[in-house]
Scaffold this motif. Structure first.
Motif, PDB file in Angstrom:
ATOM      1  N   TYR B  54      12.514 -22.173 -41.291  1.00 46.77           N
ATOM      2  CA  TYR B  54      12.457 -23.100 -40.164  1.00 46.77           C
ATOM      3  C   TYR B  54      13.132 -22.503 -38.933  1.00 46.77           C
ATOM      4  CZ  TYR B  54      13.412 -27.073 -37.159  1.00 46.77           C
ATOM      5  OH  TYR B  54      13.495 -27.889 -36.071  1.00 46.77           O
ATOM      6  N   VAL B  55      14.341 -21.986 -39.131  1.00 47.71           N
ATOM      7  CA  VAL B  55      15.092 -21.427 -38.002  1.00 47.71           C
ATOM      8  C   VAL B  55      14.325 -20.256 -37.384  1.00 47.71           C
ATOM      9  CG1 VAL B  55      17.177 -20.153 -37.355  1.00 47.71           C
ATOM     10  CG2 VAL B  55      17.349 -22.202 -38.768  1.00 47.71           C
ATOM     11  N   THR B  56      13.814 -19.378 -38.247  1.00 46.24           N
ATOM     12  CA  THR B  56      13.099 -18.214 -37.729  1.00 46.24           C
ATOM     13  C   THR B  56      11.870 -18.638 -36.930  1.00 46.24           C
ATOM     14  OG1 THR B  56      13.781 -17.091 -39.734  1.00 46.24           O
ATOM     15  CG2 THR B  56      12.139 -15.979 -38.396  1.00 46.24           C
ATOM     16  N   LEU B  57      11.091 -19.578 -37.473  1.00 42.52           N
ATOM     17  CA  LEU B  57       9.872 -20.013 -36.796  1.00 42.52           C
ATOM     18  C   LEU B  57      10.167 -20.658 -35.447  1.00 42.52           C
ATOM     19  CD1 LEU B  57       7.500 -21.567 -39.476  1.00 42.52           C
ATOM     20  CD2 LEU B  57       7.127 -19.547 -38.061  1.00 42.52           C
ATOM     21  N   VAL B  58      11.043 -21.658 -35.459  1.00 42.28           N
ATOM     22  CA  VAL B  58      11.252 -22.436 -34.242  1.00 42.28           C
ATOM     23  C   VAL B  58      12.025 -21.637 -33.193  1.00 42.28           C
ATOM     24  CG1 VAL B  58      12.223 -24.562 -33.305  1.00 42.28           C
ATOM     25  CG2 VAL B  58      11.117 -24.574 -35.529  1.00 42.28           C
ATOM     26  N   VAL B  66       6.795 -25.373 -27.831  1.00 35.61           N
ATOM     27  CA  VAL B  66       7.305 -26.461 -28.674  1.00 35.61           C
ATOM     28  C   VAL B  66       7.035 -27.810 -28.000  1.00 35.61           C
ATOM     29  CG1 VAL B  66       9.375 -27.491 -29.687  1.00 35.61           C
ATOM     30  CG2 VAL B  66       9.080 -25.018 -29.730  1.00 35.61           C
ATOM     31  N   LEU B  67       7.339 -27.895 -26.698  1.00 31.07           N
ATOM     32  CA  LEU B  67       7.141 -29.158 -25.992  1.00 31.07           C
ATOM     33  C   LEU B  67       5.663 -29.481 -25.829  1.00 31.07           C
ATOM     34  CD1 LEU B  67       9.893 -29.406 -23.246  1.00 31.07           C
ATOM     35  CD2 LEU B  67       9.817 -30.434 -25.480  1.00 31.07           C
ATOM     36  N   MET B  68       4.853 -28.460 -25.602  1.00 30.07           N
ATOM     37  CA  MET B  68       3.402 -28.685 -25.534  1.00 30.07           C
ATOM     38  C   MET B  68       2.896 -29.283 -26.833  1.00 30.07           C
ATOM     39  SD  MET B  68       1.388 -25.542 -23.889  1.00 30.07           S
ATOM     40  CE  MET B  68       1.324 -25.261 -22.138  1.00 30.07           C
ATOM     41  N   PHE B  69       3.386 -28.710 -27.933  1.00 24.80           N
ATOM     42  CA  PHE B  69       2.982 -29.223 -29.238  1.00 24.80           C
ATOM     43  C   PHE B  69       3.349 -30.696 -29.345  1.00 24.80           C
ATOM     44  CE2 PHE B  69       3.936 -30.369 -33.589  1.00 24.80           C
ATOM     45  CZ  PHE B  69       2.763 -30.016 -34.232  1.00 24.80           C
ATOM     46  N   PHE B 101      12.494 -35.343 -25.942  1.00 24.34           N
ATOM     47  CA  PHE B 101      13.783 -35.433 -26.633  1.00 24.34           C
ATOM     48  C   PHE B 101      13.688 -34.821 -28.031  1.00 24.34           C
ATOM     49  CE2 PHE B 101      15.196 -38.789 -29.788  1.00 24.34           C
ATOM     50  CZ  PHE B 101      16.441 -38.245 -30.060  1.00 24.34           C
ATOM     51  N   ILE B 102      12.666 -35.185 -28.802  1.00 22.65           N
ATOM     52  CA  ILE B 102      12.516 -34.640 -30.150  1.00 22.65           C
ATOM     53  C   ILE B 102      12.265 -33.132 -30.079  1.00 22.65           C
ATOM     54  CG2 ILE B 102      11.079 -34.656 -32.229  1.00 22.65           C
ATOM     55  CD1 ILE B 102      12.775 -37.082 -32.117  1.00 22.65           C
ATOM     56  N   GLY B 103      11.397 -32.707 -29.165  1.00 26.02           N
ATOM     57  CA  GLY B 103      11.103 -31.279 -29.031  1.00 26.02           C
ATOM     58  C   GLY B 103      12.352 -30.475 -28.719  1.00 26.02           C
ATOM     59  N   ALA B 173       9.944 -31.520 -17.048  1.00 22.63           N
ATOM     60  CA  ALA B 173       9.378 -31.972 -15.769  1.00 22.63           C
ATOM     61  C   ALA B 173       7.859 -32.073 -15.825  1.00 22.63           C
ATOM     62  CB  ALA B 173       9.785 -31.025 -14.643  1.00 22.63           C
ATOM     63  N   VAL B 174       7.225 -31.148 -16.549  1.00 23.64           N
ATOM     64  CA  VAL B 174       5.760 -31.178 -16.592  1.00 23.64           C
ATOM     65  C   VAL B 174       5.250 -31.912 -17.820  1.00 23.64           C
ATOM     66  CG1 VAL B 174       5.342 -29.183 -15.139  1.00 23.64           C
ATOM     67  CG2 VAL B 174       5.719 -28.859 -17.576  1.00 23.64           C
ATOM     68  N   PHE B 175       6.151 -32.610 -18.529  1.00 28.69           N
ATOM     69  CA  PHE B 175       5.701 -33.410 -19.670  1.00 28.69           C
ATOM     70  C   PHE B 175       6.063 -34.882 -19.480  1.00 28.69           C
ATOM     71  CE2 PHE B 175       6.016 -29.108 -21.358  1.00 28.69           C
ATOM     72  CZ  PHE B 175       4.719 -28.966 -21.810  1.00 28.69           C
ATOM     73  N   GLY B 176       6.013 -35.320 -18.236  1.00 30.03           N
ATOM     74  CA  GLY B 176       6.096 -36.746 -17.984  1.00 30.03           C
ATOM     75  C   GLY B 176       7.484 -37.334 -17.901  1.00 30.03           C
TER      76      GLY B 176
END
Lengths: 294, 227
Positions: B54-58, B66-69, B101-103, B173-176
């Motif tokens: 998990y750590v390596t991937l993220v 991540v935020l786009m996802f 926030f979650i991202g 800023a670009v995610f609302g």
């Protein structure tokens, strides 16, 4: 046998024609063929920017790439297309520059003034609203179109006017004037990166509506036919003009004259009908141009 | 400067969102990061591997992706935050805030984990062995002996992680989320002639906030100095 073949040929031709007729906004926007002036440089006075550009035979014009019907370039096409782009071609043609020699530069809302100030582009036609504040740092000639903010909602939505979105989330592009206006009307503004992102959010129901100039919304509605619709009266007035460097004031009168001429010989109307027409916008009156400061 | 004075309430509200995003995702990231580090140094091989993957991937994915996802892809597979609609005073927290926030929390938790792991590695192995020797279970070894010492050693890298998080909130800023950068763009768009002042004021806002975090870190370092 021959008879059947002829019939088939006629049928095929008919099909092709009917297919060609239902291209959506921006897919077949071959605007009017504007005549490129021969020997344009001799018409301008020495020392003017127009003469420099005409002699160089090249011009850099800033347009938007993400507004269907106004300035739009998808991944597959080489050049942007739309009403702003057609206006830019008319101006270039008056300098004797064919559209193939125009260098298109993508300008986003934030970098239109800096690009004009540092010479990255010679002109900006990127749904550029004329405001007094902008005129302090760049020159703006026009308007060549007057549009206003409307709402784009899902086809089955019961939102009918700007009154209905009070307290609801409405999407527009981060940092845009549209976002400020809708917040002033009492809605919750949500800023995303592009208009297409917003349209996506309207489709999936994350936001109730999106807002910006009606002409842009019409293009998006045409792209998502049957799923999205434009509603409500225009609740703001945006005067769309041409940006030019402030230290080249002589360009103003030339832009006004060229656009006025384009209206007189029908190029302006033809450009509008070939770009915004297919998405169901009625061709408006040609707006009254601002006088240039001499 | 007139622009800033006229719009000072807008500037404050924008930074309020920045701070809210920072505090909420920072807290969650600290908790998640602690759990991750416990897994990574724990005795269970499956958990060690899972945490490491998990750590390596993220950690190796750019935050923007991540935020786009979170904002664009997650709703398509049924993960959305539409149930979120909280109004606190002037601020409203909706699905877009939730996604950001979650991202940010998930992304930052990996950095928290690694900062803490560097602290764990700074604790002499003898400490853990001594704790095992007096019969403490793994949970006890971690909470009573290793983590308290590890946290002390991790304050400087944790402070860096938190400073990075504060500045990373600007990607929202670009995610609302109407946080500082999105408001700055609105102001520069409307007041092209005052770009400089607007940029400087917002940069100053961030500098003040980062200095606050630094001050807290220095205070904690002094307080927890190992004799």
């Amino acid at each position: 046998m021959r008879f059947i073949r002829t019939k088939a040929a006629v049928a095929v031709a008919g099909l092709t024609l009917s297919l060609a007729a239902c291209g959506d906004a921006g897919s077949d926007s071959e605007g009017p063929d504007v005549e490129v002036k021969e020997d344009a440089a001799s018409e301008f006075d020495d020392g003017t920017r127009m003469k420099e550009l005409a002699e160089a035979g090249a011009i850099k014009i800033g347009v938007k790439y993400d507004q269907p019907g106004l300035g739009f370039k998808d991944a597959a096409s080489d050049t942007p297309e739309g009403f702003d782009v057609e206006m830019a071609k008319i101006l270039a043609a008056d300098l004797g520059i064919a559209e193939d020699d125009v260098e298109w530069v993508e300008t986003i809302s934030d970098n239109r003034e800096p690009f004009l100030q540092d010479g990255t582009v010679d002109l900006v036609l990127a749904s550029y609203s004329i405001t007094d504040d902008r005129r302090e740092v760049v020159g703006q000639a026009g308007p060549y179109m007057i549009t206003g903010q409307q709402l784009l909602v899902k086809s089955d939505s019961d939102i009918e006017s700007v009154e209905d979105v009070k307290g609801k989330e409405v999407c527009s592009v981060t940092g845009s004037t549209s976002l400020e206006t809708i917040e002033a009307k009492g809605a919750k503004g949500v800023g995303l990166d592009t208009y297409s992102d917003c349209a996506q959010k309207v489709l999936d129901g994350s936001v109730e509506a999106m807002t910006t100039d009606g002409s842009i919304l019409a293009g998006l509605a045409a792209q998502n036919e049957g799923e999205l619709k434009v509603v409500g009266e225009e609740f703001s007035e945006e005067r769309i003009g041409v940006g030019y460097p402030k230290d080249r004031p002589e360009m103003c009168q030339w832009i006004v004259d060229t656009l006025t001429e384009a209206n007189e010989d029908g190029d302006w109307e033809a450009a509008f009908e070939s770009t915004l027409g297919p998405s169901g916008v009625d061709t408006p009156e040609f707006p009254e141009m601002d006088a240039c400061e001499s | 400067m007139q622009v800033i004075i006229d719009n000072f309430d807008v500037v404050l509200k924008a930074f309020a969102y920045t701070i809210a995003l920072f505090l909420s995702s920072g807290l969650v990231a600290l908790v998640l990061g602690t759990i991750l580090v416990a897994m990574r140094v724990g005795p269970v091989a499956v958990m060690r591997k899972a945490s490491a993957v998990y750590v390596t991937l993220v950690r190796n994915t750019p935050l923007l992706i991540v935020l786009m996802f979170m904002a664009i892809a997650a709703p398509k597979i049924g993960i959305n935050f539409r149930w979120l609609d909280v109004q606190i005073g002037e601020l409203s927290f909706t699905s877009f805030f939730g996604a950001a926030f979650i991202g940010l929390a998930l992304y930052t938790s990996t950095f928290v984990c690694e900062a803490l792991r560097s602290g764990v590695n700074a604790v002499p192995l003898g400490q853990a062995e001594a704790a095992r020797a007096i019969g403490l279970p793994f949970g006890g070894v971690m909470t009573q002996v290793v983590l308290p010492q590890a946290v002390r050693a991790s304050v400087p890298p944790l402070a860096s992680t938190m400073i990075a998080l504060l500045k990373n909130t600007s990607v929202a800023a670009v995610f609302g989320v109407a946080e500082a950068v999105s408001r700055m763009r609105a102001l520069t768009n409307n007041n092209a002639s005052d770009r400089w002042e607007i940029f400087i004021v917002f940069a100053l806002g961030y500098i003040i906030l980062v200095e606050l975090i630094s001050a807290i870190a220095i205070f904690l370092e002094r307080r927890w100095r190992v004799a």
